[in-house]
Design a protein around this motif. Structure first.
Motif, short mmCIF file in Angstrom:
data_model
loop_
_atom_site.label_atom_id
_atom_site.label_comp_id
_atom_site.label_asym_id
_atom_site.label_seq_id
_atom_site.Cartn_x
_atom_site.Cartn_y
_atom_site.Cartn_z
N LYS A 137 -14.53 -44.95 -19.52
CA LYS A 137 -15.28 -46.01 -20.19
C LYS A 137 -15.57 -47.18 -19.27
O LYS A 137 -16.01 -48.23 -19.73
CB LYS A 137 -14.53 -46.49 -21.42
CG LYS A 137 -14.31 -45.37 -22.44
CD LYS A 137 -13.46 -45.84 -23.60
CE LYS A 137 -13.19 -44.68 -24.56
NZ LYS A 137 -12.34 -45.10 -25.69
N ILE A 138 -15.37 -46.99 -17.98
CA ILE A 138 -15.65 -48.05 -17.02
C ILE A 138 -16.94 -47.71 -16.28
O ILE A 138 -17.07 -46.65 -15.68
CB ILE A 138 -14.49 -48.21 -16.01
CG1 ILE A 138 -13.21 -48.64 -16.73
CG2 ILE A 138 -14.85 -49.23 -14.93
CD1 ILE A 138 -12.01 -48.74 -15.82
N HIS A 139 -17.91 -48.63 -16.37
CA HIS A 139 -19.17 -48.45 -15.66
C HIS A 139 -19.09 -49.21 -14.34
O HIS A 139 -18.68 -50.37 -14.31
CB HIS A 139 -20.33 -48.98 -16.50
CG HIS A 139 -21.66 -48.87 -15.83
ND1 HIS A 139 -22.33 -47.67 -15.70
CD2 HIS A 139 -22.44 -49.80 -15.21
CE1 HIS A 139 -23.47 -47.87 -15.06
NE2 HIS A 139 -23.57 -49.16 -14.73
N TYR A 140 -19.50 -48.55 -13.25
CA TYR A 140 -19.44 -49.21 -11.95
C TYR A 140 -20.74 -48.97 -11.18
O TYR A 140 -21.46 -48.00 -11.41
CB TYR A 140 -18.24 -48.71 -11.13
CG TYR A 140 -18.34 -47.26 -10.71
CD1 TYR A 140 -18.91 -46.89 -9.49
CD2 TYR A 140 -17.84 -46.24 -11.53
CE1 TYR A 140 -19.00 -45.57 -9.12
CE2 TYR A 140 -17.92 -44.91 -11.15
CZ TYR A 140 -18.50 -44.59 -9.95
OH TYR A 140 -18.60 -43.27 -9.57
N GLN A 141 -21.00 -49.90 -10.27
CA GLN A 141 -22.19 -49.81 -9.41
C GLN A 141 -21.79 -50.26 -8.01
O GLN A 141 -21.28 -51.37 -7.83
CB GLN A 141 -23.31 -50.69 -9.95
CG GLN A 141 -24.60 -50.63 -9.14
CD GLN A 141 -25.58 -51.71 -9.55
OE1 GLN A 141 -25.53 -52.83 -9.06
NE2 GLN A 141 -26.48 -51.38 -10.46
N LEU A 142 -22.02 -49.40 -7.03
CA LEU A 142 -21.70 -49.70 -5.64
C LEU A 142 -22.99 -49.72 -4.83
O LEU A 142 -23.80 -48.80 -4.93
CB LEU A 142 -20.74 -48.65 -5.06
CG LEU A 142 -19.44 -48.40 -5.85
CD1 LEU A 142 -18.64 -47.27 -5.20
CD2 LEU A 142 -18.61 -49.66 -5.94
N GLY A 143 -23.18 -50.77 -4.04
CA GLY A 143 -24.42 -50.89 -3.28
C GLY A 143 -24.17 -51.37 -1.86
O GLY A 143 -23.19 -52.05 -1.58
N LEU A 144 -25.06 -51.00 -0.97
CA LEU A 144 -25.00 -51.47 0.42
C LEU A 144 -26.43 -51.67 0.92
O LEU A 144 -27.28 -50.79 0.78
CB LEU A 144 -24.27 -50.46 1.31
CG LEU A 144 -24.14 -50.86 2.79
CD1 LEU A 144 -23.29 -52.12 2.94
CD2 LEU A 144 -23.53 -49.72 3.61
N ARG A 145 -26.66 -52.83 1.53
CA ARG A 145 -27.96 -53.16 2.09
C ARG A 145 -27.79 -53.50 3.56
O ARG A 145 -26.90 -54.29 3.91
CB ARG A 145 -28.59 -54.34 1.35
CG ARG A 145 -30.02 -54.64 1.76
CD ARG A 145 -30.56 -55.87 1.03
NE ARG A 145 -31.98 -56.07 1.27
CZ ARG A 145 -32.96 -55.60 0.50
NH1 ARG A 145 -32.65 -54.91 -0.58
NH2 ARG A 145 -34.23 -55.82 0.81
N GLY A 146 -28.61 -52.90 4.40
CA GLY A 146 -28.59 -53.21 5.82
C GLY A 146 -29.90 -53.85 6.23
O GLY A 146 -30.98 -53.43 5.79
N GLU A 147 -29.83 -54.90 7.06
CA GLU A 147 -31.04 -55.62 7.47
C GLU A 147 -31.02 -55.88 8.97
O GLU A 147 -29.99 -56.26 9.54
CB GLU A 147 -31.16 -56.96 6.73
CG GLU A 147 -31.47 -56.82 5.26
CD GLU A 147 -31.93 -58.12 4.65
OE1 GLU A 147 -32.49 -58.07 3.53
OE2 GLU A 147 -31.73 -59.19 5.27
N TYR A 148 -32.18 -55.68 9.58
CA TYR A 148 -32.39 -56.07 10.97
C TYR A 148 -33.33 -57.27 10.98
O TYR A 148 -34.41 -57.25 10.36
CB TYR A 148 -33.00 -54.94 11.79
CG TYR A 148 -33.55 -55.42 13.11
CD1 TYR A 148 -32.70 -55.83 14.14
CD2 TYR A 148 -34.93 -55.51 13.32
CE1 TYR A 148 -33.22 -56.29 15.35
CE2 TYR A 148 -35.45 -55.96 14.52
CZ TYR A 148 -34.59 -56.35 15.54
OH TYR A 148 -35.09 -56.83 16.72
N THR A 149 -32.93 -58.35 11.65
CA THR A 149 -33.70 -59.59 11.69
C THR A 149 -34.10 -59.93 13.12
O THR A 149 -33.26 -59.94 14.02
CB THR A 149 -32.89 -60.76 11.11
OG1 THR A 149 -32.52 -60.46 9.76
CG2 THR A 149 -33.71 -62.05 11.13
N PHE A 150 -35.38 -60.18 13.29
CA PHE A 150 -35.89 -60.75 14.54
C PHE A 150 -36.50 -62.10 14.22
O PHE A 150 -37.38 -62.21 13.36
CB PHE A 150 -36.94 -59.85 15.20
CG PHE A 150 -37.65 -60.53 16.35
CD1 PHE A 150 -37.05 -60.63 17.59
CD2 PHE A 150 -38.91 -61.10 16.18
CE1 PHE A 150 -37.69 -61.27 18.64
CE2 PHE A 150 -39.57 -61.73 17.22
CZ PHE A 150 -38.95 -61.82 18.47
#
Length: 818
Positions: free
Chosen positions: A515-528
């Motif tokens: 009964k536990i709802h979970y959400q796992l996320g990962l975002r990767g960014e390259y900045t110039f």
């Protein structure tokens, strides 16, 4: 510290879960086979939208004991599995909606699977009278990752801009000059319908009429799907849309004391596969701020005093046109185009009576400083969206392309005159003019993919490229009184090129563990990022890869209890004016200079929340902890000529640990009360000009919103808010209190609405702060224009409501919540 907090959150969830799990579930048919499956989809009956995180609870028909429960996913769908045979009934509930009961569900060896199809639930404050329906949403709705503010229920914001709507919003504070902060931070991202705004922060919010806003989403811990920019999160402004077939629309106009005017309209025509819409808005809102400013500068044997009476007038004005179309190829795919063109003009006039002297040797000087600033320009944006839905529910692909351009011309004048002690001009002292010519554009392309997996899981993935360019040219002039002309100072001219490209990928996985709802996320960014300044040989360049993880967990308990926890890592990139090294002369005593060497701030944000519903009322408690690394801070110093220099530097860290409590109470059919309290400890530590800085304060903010509903056509709303004192890097700020009142009356079957409101009815909207540093002390006291009276009119075109046909027989019973 991070590991300890994560461990504490995990232990808390495990302890709660184990406690609930040890309770008997009420169904003693343990010997019966558990092979049953019940599924369905929950939607809002009026909006026809899926209801995410609705509470689904299954009970035994025999003794009304609970069998099991779950929550709906983003598509409003749910599925209960491993159910015992027998007769049962199902209850659907969600904050702000009536409970819905589905009776006589039978699970047996011949009928192991039951699909309940689409279940429509209605908002709890809906009143049925013959064929007329009047539906009120709650002012504030809570979801797992955001607060949703239904602006149409806030009549105090009528006739104003998005800033007026935010003045009455929990977690948000607006100071006397219209500057917005979210949980104590002025760094947040503004989105309009989920898309970036051409203008930034307060400029964007000032341009959006409150009458055109459907909802405002406050997202303090966004998932990896969103850009990670901003310390405090995201403010997403959702504009009104018409989806009814045929022609319809709405026209608004308002006028207020002190030269404040606004008007807007939205028209919509829908037929077949095409939906067309167009609108326009105009605003001109003058605001006056008065106050006093005192500064003391210390040297070895003397003190220089400077005192000033100030009157500041701000006049934001502008207009915009927008339009677009949606084309529905079929039920699976939709293509949309929309565009906007606008003009903005922001004027600021500052008049100061200055008195300076020294002690112990007296040298009295009286003068008048008059400065004016005018920033104007054009802006436009074009957006194209495409959505394709696959055969299985929740499986879709979307793509967006966005381009915006903004041009601006800024002219500032500073004139200072010598006077006698009665402020009568006796001699010219100095006249300065600066000009800025700016051009910027922003181009973005993105694609998002979503697919259900396993039984209740989901994967989401996407990519985005955003490219931004700015060019600013500066010129500085001095007035030659002999020749009566402005003379350009070539050595002070400057030009800056700013380029920033960000390319990102994200992945999100969500599912349920029991009964536990979970959400796992990962975002990767390259900045110039690259900054080139024509007056400096230095090039400031950044090539960097960043990772931004996010975690969201929720647990829905029976009887409308919900527990949530989340974590996100964010970034706050310095704004262009913070980086621009070109001096901005505020007056002969003060100069502002940017710092191109500023580094971005990195933020770790933790939240733990609890919600409980009582009929149509609810209470929520949110605890939050935020750490900001490389804090960007405004710093004041004195140069060798005792001129105050304002610039920006990276401090070490700041910390915010607090609790936000909110209650939405339906005290009676005619009385709705919404109250919120935000109590937090703020700590700042680091080093400024080789001196250690450590500031600490416990801050308190409160808000009370009371709505009296005399009948379905008439209501009165009173709002009071208090913002407590706080510390800054070099001083402290006092608190203030303000109250607003508004009255609304509907005519002609709700087609015409009139609203009369008074802002700051007690005239208590003051702003006091003190700044200290090596060799100086300054004290400021400002007061915003108060007791502003606003009259607003709103007319709806073809705002008909279809007659509701009652079904002769249904298995769905509605329980009224009063």
């Amino acid at each position: 510290m991070k590991n300890k907090l994560i461990l504490i959150c995990c232990l808390l969830f495990l302890s709660v879960y184990s406690t609930i799990a040890q309770r008997p579930q009420g169904n003693n048919s343990g010997s019966m086979p558990s092979e049953g499956i019940i599924s369905g989809k929950i939607i809002d009956a009026d909006l026809n939208h899926p209801v995410e995180y609705a509470n689904i609870v299954l009970f035994s028909k025999r003794d009304s004991s609970m069998i099991t429960g779950t929550v709906t996913n983003i598509e409003g769908e749910f599925k209960l599995e491993n159910l015992p045979f027998g007769r049962c009934y199902l209850r659907v509930g969600f904050i702000g909606y009536k409970k819905t009961i589905i009776n006589d569900i039978i699970i047996n060896p011949r009928q192991k699977t039951t699909d309940l199809g689409t279940i429509k639930i209605r908002q709890s404050s809906e009143n049925l009278k013959e064929v007329e329906i009047s539906a009120d949403r709650s002012l504030i709705e809570y979801k797992i990752d955001k607060k949703v503010i239904n602006v149409s229920q806030d009549i105090n914001s009528t006739g104003g801009s998005a800033i007026e709507a935010l003045e009455n919003t929990p977690s948000v504070n607006v100071d006397i000059e219209g500057n917005v902060s979210l949980r104590g931070s002025s760094s947040f991202t503004v989105l309009i319908d989920g898309r970036p705004s051409v203008l930034e922060g307060g400029d964007a919010l000032q341009q959006i009429p409150a009458n055109t806003i459907e909802q405002i989403e406050i997202i303090t811990n966004p998932s990896a799907k969103y850009d990670p920019d901003g310390i405090a999160g995201i403010i997403n402004v959702i504009l009104k849309k018409q989806n009814k077939p045929g022609f319809n629309g709405i026209v608004n106009a308002s006028v207020a004391t002190g030269n404040k005017y606004s008007s807007d309209f939205l028209l919509n025509y829908r037929t077949g596969k095409i939906n067309l819409f167009a609108g326009m808005d105009y605003y001109n809102r003058e605001m006056t701020v008065t106050g006093k400013w005192e500064q003391q500068i210390y040297s070895e044997d003397t003190t220089d005093y400077l005192m000033s009476d100030i009157e500041r007038i701000k006049i934001p004005m502008g207009y915009s046109f927008n339009g677009g179309m949606d084309y529905y190829f079929d039920k699976k795919s939709t293509l949309s185009f929309l565009g906007k063109y606008g003009y903005y003009n922001f004027e600021r006039n500052l008049n100061s009576n200055l008195y300076s002297y020294t002690s112990p040797i007296s040298s009295d000087i009286y003068s008048i400083a008059k400065s004016s600033m005018k920033r104007e320009g054009n802006h436009y944006n074009i957006t194209s969206n495409y959505i394709y839905k696959f055969n299985d529910k929740g499986h879709e692909l979307s793509a967006m392309a966005y381009f915006s351009e903004r041009k601006s011309d800024v002219t500032e004048y500073l004139n200072e005159y010598i006077t006698n002690n009665e402020w009568i001009i006796t001699d010219d002292q100095e006249s300065i003019r600066t000009e800025e010519d700016g051009n910027s554009w922003d181009f973005r392309v993105k694609a998002d993919y979503s697919k259900p997996v396993f039984t209740e899981g989901r994967i989401e993935a996407g990519l985005q490229s955003r490219m931004n360019y700015q060019n600013n040219k500066y010129k500085d002039y001095e007035f030659d009184a002999v020749q009566n002309i402005w003379v350009n100072n070539n050595e002070d001219n400057n030009e800056m090129d700013f380029t920033r490209n960000i390319h990102s990928l994200y992945f999100i996985f969500s599912d349920n563990i029991k009964k536990i709802h979970y959400q796992l996320g990962l975002r990767g960014e390259y900045t110039f990022r690259n900054i080139e300044n024509k007056q400096s040989p230095d090039v400031y360049e950044i090539n960097r890869i960043d990772m931004f993880p996010t975690i969201h967990i929720s647990r829905q308990f029976p009887n409308d209890h919900q527990l949530m926890a989340s974590y996100s890592r964010r970034i706050n990139r310095p704004k262009g004016r913070y980086l621009d090294p070109f001096p901005n002369y505020l007056n002969s005593y003060t100069t502002r200079i940017g710092n191109p060497g500023l580094q971005p701030e990195y933020i770790d944000s933790y939240e733990l929340g609890y919600q409980k519903r009582f009929g149509s009322s609810f209470i929520s408690v949110e605890a939050y902890y935020r750490i900001t690394n490389d804090k960007i801070t405004m710093v004041r110093t004195l140069d060798e000529n005792d001129i105050m220099i304002i610039t920006f530097k990276n401090l070490d860290k700041d910390y915010a640990l607090g609790t936000e409590i909110m209650a939405n109470i339906s005290a009676a059919k005619w009385l709705q009360i919404n109250a919120s309290v935000n109590l937090y400890n703020y700590r700042l530590e680091g080093e400024i000009i080789n001196e250690d800085v450590e500031q600490n304060s416990t801050n308190f903010d409160g808000r009370l919103n009371t709505t009296f509903k005399f009948n379905k056509d008439t209501r009165l709303q009173i709002i009071g808010k208090y913002k407590g004192p706080s510390v800054t890097a070099q001083g402290e700020r006092e608190g203030f209190f303000a109250a607003n009142i508004a009255f609304r009356k509907d005519f002609f079957k709700h087609n015409l609405t009139t609203t009369l409101k008074v802002s700051d009815i007690f005239g208590t909207m003051n702003y006091d702060y003190i700044t200290t540093g090596e060799g100086f002390y300054s004290c400021n006291n400002f007061k915003r224009e108060s007791q502003i009276v606003t009259l607003s009119l709103s007319y709806r075109i073809n705002n008909y409501k279809k007659e509701k046909q009652r079904e002769e027989k249904t298995d769905i019973d509605l329980e009224e919540d009063f």
